[in-house]
Design an enzyme around this catalytic site. Structure first.
Site, short mmCIF file in Angstrom:
data_model
loop_
_atom_site.label_atom_id
_atom_site.label_comp_id
_atom_site.label_asym_id
_atom_site.label_seq_id
_atom_site.Cartn_x
_atom_site.Cartn_y
_atom_site.Cartn_z
N LYS A 297 0.82 -1.21 0.00
CA LYS A 297 0.00 0.00 0.00
C LYS A 297 0.86 1.26 0.00
CE LYS A 297 -2.09 -1.39 3.71
NZ LYS A 297 -1.45 -2.70 3.81
N GLU B 25 -2.13 4.85 6.04
CA GLU B 25 -2.63 4.42 7.35
C GLU B 25 -4.03 4.98 7.61
OE1 GLU B 25 -1.03 2.11 8.81
OE2 GLU B 25 0.94 2.29 7.86
#
Length: 187
Positions: free
Chosen positions: A15, A85
């Site tokens: 990611k 995040e």
């Protein structure tokens, strides 16, 4: 296109690497981007987005007091906002981002995990799954070879942790990705 995107996966799917690549691509075309990461994630230092491949970049931090509506005004001059995040966003912050994407015509791409080590949704991820205009799963694999969709927390001896606080910051030494079968194997 100005939308709120949520790109999610289990741990270790790339990611942060993907986020950093997107930022590079925009900037390579002379466009400005704004990067954010959670203040709680200090593994590489506060305000740093860090890929397991070794890429690191400074980012503005957000916490539960961050007001994205105030930070991202209509005359922002940005081509894109990238948030790492994103599971640590609060639901109201997700709503702010959704509103900003549509009223300020600003693409906002959030990256995060859906669930914690117990299989429970993070509030930010649940809100993103509800409000994001575009959802994309980033795939990764379990040690057994199946698609990983879950996250496992490990103790200092490498044993699966089944109880505790939702958030304990850590990397590969503290968490690993897992398929559902392995997640439940000794739960």
């Amino acid at each position: 296109m100005a939308k709120l995107f949520f790109r999610y996966s289990a741990m270790n799917a790339g990611k942060s690497t993907s986020l950093l690549q997107i930022a590079y691509n925009y900037e390579e075309q002379g466009q400005r981007v704004q990067l954010f990461t959670a203040a709680i994630d200090n593994r590489a230092g506060v305000g740093k987005i860090n890929s397991r491949l070794g890429l690191t970049r400074e980012a503005q931090v957000f916490d539960d007091r961050t007001d994205f509506s105030a930070l991202l005004p209509a005359d922002h001059g940005l081509a894109c906002v990238l948030i790492d995040e994103a599971q640590f966003l609060h639901p109201e912050q997700v709503r702010q981002l959704h509103r900003v994407a549509h009223t300020c015509k600003l693409p906002i791409i959030c990256f995060g995990i859906r669930s914690d080590f117990r299989g429970n949704a993070f509030p930010g991820s649940a809100a993103l799954l509800t409000l994001a205009d575009d959802l994309e799963e980033i795939k990764t694999i379990c040690a057994c070879g199946r698609k990983a969709t879950m996250n496992v927390r490990l103790d200092d001896q490498g044993r699966k942790v089944k109880e505790g606080e939702q958030v304990v910051v850590g990397g590969n030494e503290r968490y690993k990705q897992s398929c559902a079968r392995c997640f439940y194997s000794d739960f």
